[in-house]
Design an enzyme around this catalytic site. Structure first.
Site, mmCIF file in Angstrom:
data_model
loop_
_atom_site.group_PDB
_atom_site.id
_atom_site.type_symbol
_atom_site.label_atom_id
_atom_site.label_comp_id
_atom_site.label_asym_id
_atom_site.label_seq_id
_atom_site.Cartn_x
_atom_site.Cartn_y
_atom_site.Cartn_z
ATOM 1 N N ASP A 18 0.859 -1.181 0.000
ATOM 2 C CA ASP A 18 0.000 0.000 0.000
ATOM 3 C C ASP A 18 0.895 1.231 0.000
ATOM 4 O OD1 ASP A 18 -3.056 0.812 0.618
ATOM 5 O OD2 ASP A 18 -1.694 2.243 1.578
ATOM 6 N N ASP A 45 -1.655 9.374 -10.679
ATOM 7 C CA ASP A 45 -1.562 8.327 -11.717
ATOM 8 C C ASP A 45 -0.106 8.012 -12.034
ATOM 9 O OD1 ASP A 45 -4.290 8.248 -11.806
ATOM 10 O OD2 ASP A 45 -4.480 9.357 -13.695
ATOM 11 N N GLU A 87 -4.639 2.374 -4.236
ATOM 12 C CA GLU A 87 -3.171 2.368 -4.133
ATOM 13 C C GLU A 87 -2.653 1.061 -3.553
ATOM 14 O OE1 GLU A 87 -4.681 4.684 -0.441
ATOM 15 O OE2 GLU A 87 -5.321 4.272 -2.506
#
Length: 329
Positions: free
Chosen positions: A197, A214, A240
């Site tokens: 993460d 992005d 994410e």
């Protein structure tokens, strides 16, 4: 074999059949194909108007000549003659045919040997169809099928992959992990599971915008691809969060992989524009089959819990045991 009636056969001359106007009219009217009749020496004795329209040669140009003039492919021509000699007839035999002042065209030839009472060859009758249109349709279908196959493969790829990072999506990654486990002998499955993460990713979006976010996701996906082994399954679980399924990896192997990823991410600055590059970090939770869990779902749950333990312990770290809070170097 096709045999004429006894009276005609006794005359020993099949060309006499062609002199019968009623029989000849029936033969030519009933058949929409080009009709050619050859003598035992393979010379053309009958050449219909349909044949002239198909081949483009006037009767004066072909009458009395060997039928080879209309079928230039020697190999296929020999195969046709061999089939006729063996079976007495052929149906829809494909071979190239000559067209005057034009390239050869694909023809479908049906033919039969006509013999007398003693088995002697009297003539060979050929019925010929121009298969150019069929071939064009076949070629068009072949092209369409190729395009359809490519489209199906493309749609399957899109259905299985995350469009931003080009990694497998959650469902496809889970399917791949299940396939890996099924390939092991019963009781011998060994799979490392790592859930990653990105730390404080929301702050990246809030501070620099979603395009910057992005770029960060893409950069992390590239790092995973670069450091993964052949056969490892890498996917984006959503947002994410990312996952790595490592076939044959022990808990220690999976933790070492996660640590390599963590260090690579920490050392990398993601360029946002010509003047700005941002630093990011990642946390990871690690589990394995069979050391941590007996099945895939349980291993993912444990890895996820250890991921959140890494987050609570300060982020930018790998946790591979319930009591472990390994700090970043």
């Amino acid at each position: 074999m096709v045999r004429p009636n006894a009276a005609l056969a006794r005359r020993g001359d099949f060309l006499a059949v062609l002199a019968d106007p009623d029989l000849l009219q029936l033969l030519l009217v009933a058949c929409p194909d080009a009709v050619i009749v050859t003598t035992p020496e393979n010379r053309i004795a009958l050449y219909t108007g349909a044949a002239e329209a198909m081949f483009g040669f006037a009767p004066v140009e072909v009458m009395g000549r060997r039928i080879d003039v209309l079928f230039p492919d020697r190999v296929r021509r020999r195969a046709l003659r061999a089939a006729l000699a063996r079976d007495g007839r052929v149906a829809a035999f494909e071979l190239p045919a000559a067209r005057k002042d034009a390239p050869p065209f694909p023809a479908a030839v049906s033919a039969a040997r006509v013999t007398g009472r003693l088995g002697e060859l009297l003539a060979t009758v050929y019925y010929i169809r121009d298969h150019s249109a069929y071939r064009e349709i076949e070629d068009a279908l072949r092209r369409n099928n190729a395009q359809l196959t490519h489209l199906v493969a493309r749609l399957d790829h899109l259905a299985r992959h995350d469009s931003l990072t080009r990694l497998l999506n959650r469902a496809a990654a889970m399917d791949a992990a299940r396939d890996i486990l099924l390939a092991f002998p019963v009781g011998a499955a060994r799979l490392g599971v790592v859930i990653f993460d990105l730390d404080r990713f929301k702050a990246v979006n809030d501070s620099y915008g979603h395009l910057a976010g992005d770029a960060v996701l893409q950069a992390f996906g590239e790092t995973l691809r670069q450091l993964a082994r052949h056969g490892d399954v890498i996917g984006r679980f959503g947002g994410e969060e990312f996952v790595a399924f490592l076939p044959g990896a022990s808990l220690a192997d999976a933790a070492a992989f996660a640590e390599r990823i963590r260090q690579a991410v920490q050392a990398r600055h993601v360029p946002i524009d010509e003047t700005l590059a941002i630093a990011i970090t990642v946390s990871a939770g690690v589990a394995s089959i069979p050391e941590s869990a007996e099945n895939l779902e349980e291993a993912i749950r444990i890895a996820d819990e250890r991921l959140y333990a890494a987050k609570r312990a300060g982020r930018n770290r790998v946790v591979a045991a319930d009591s472990e809070q390994r700090s970043a170097a």
